[in-house]
Enzyme design. Sequence first.
Site, short mmCIF file in Angstrom:
data_model
loop_
_atom_site.label_atom_id
_atom_site.label_comp_id
_atom_site.label_asym_id
_atom_site.label_seq_id
_atom_site.Cartn_x
_atom_site.Cartn_y
_atom_site.Cartn_z
CG HIS A 57 0.00 -2.85 -6.64
ND1 HIS A 57 0.06 -1.65 -7.33
CD2 HIS A 57 -1.11 -2.79 -5.87
CE1 HIS A 57 -0.98 -0.91 -6.99
NE2 HIS A 57 -1.70 -1.59 -6.10
CD GLU A 59 4.16 -3.34 -10.42
OE1 GLU A 59 3.99 -2.45 -11.27
OE2 GLU A 59 3.24 -3.82 -9.74
CB CYS A 90 4.84 -0.43 -7.97
SG CYS A 90 3.46 -1.47 -7.43
#
Length: 153
Positions: A57, A59, A90
């Site tokens: 992801h 992040e 995250c």
Amino acid sequence: MRPVARDEALMRRALEQAAAAEATADVPVGAVVVDASGTVIGTGRNEREARHDPTAHAEVVALREAAALLGTWRLDGCALVVTLEPCVMCAGAILASRVERVVFGAWDEKAGAAGSVVDVLRERRLPHRVEVVAGVLAGEAEAQLRGFFAGRR
């Protein structure tokens, strides 16, 4: 630079990262990590499709880059700016890295973990809490996501 103007400038950088994610058929989410002085120390975009990695992801990619640059997992005093509200995974990574502040654009009403579905980042029972600023350039972030998914239907 005023805090609001700074957040918006950083969100524009995150939106650029999100746009780059589309080139690899990834959901357009982008992130930027800055240190206490406002210097960008990490950038990331969704790379799940590109890397065949469910943890890639935006992040997580940005946090990894920032930690590698600093030579430590502790990102004390740092801020993460991301185009979409962080998910539970995250949010856990944000807490584990000790990020101080999270700024996000669009709310994620299906999987958000910074106030929409759950609020992991400000959970009082956890040992670290994060300042959260929501809705920065939300319209632009939402439009980017809507455009991506409209093209997939």
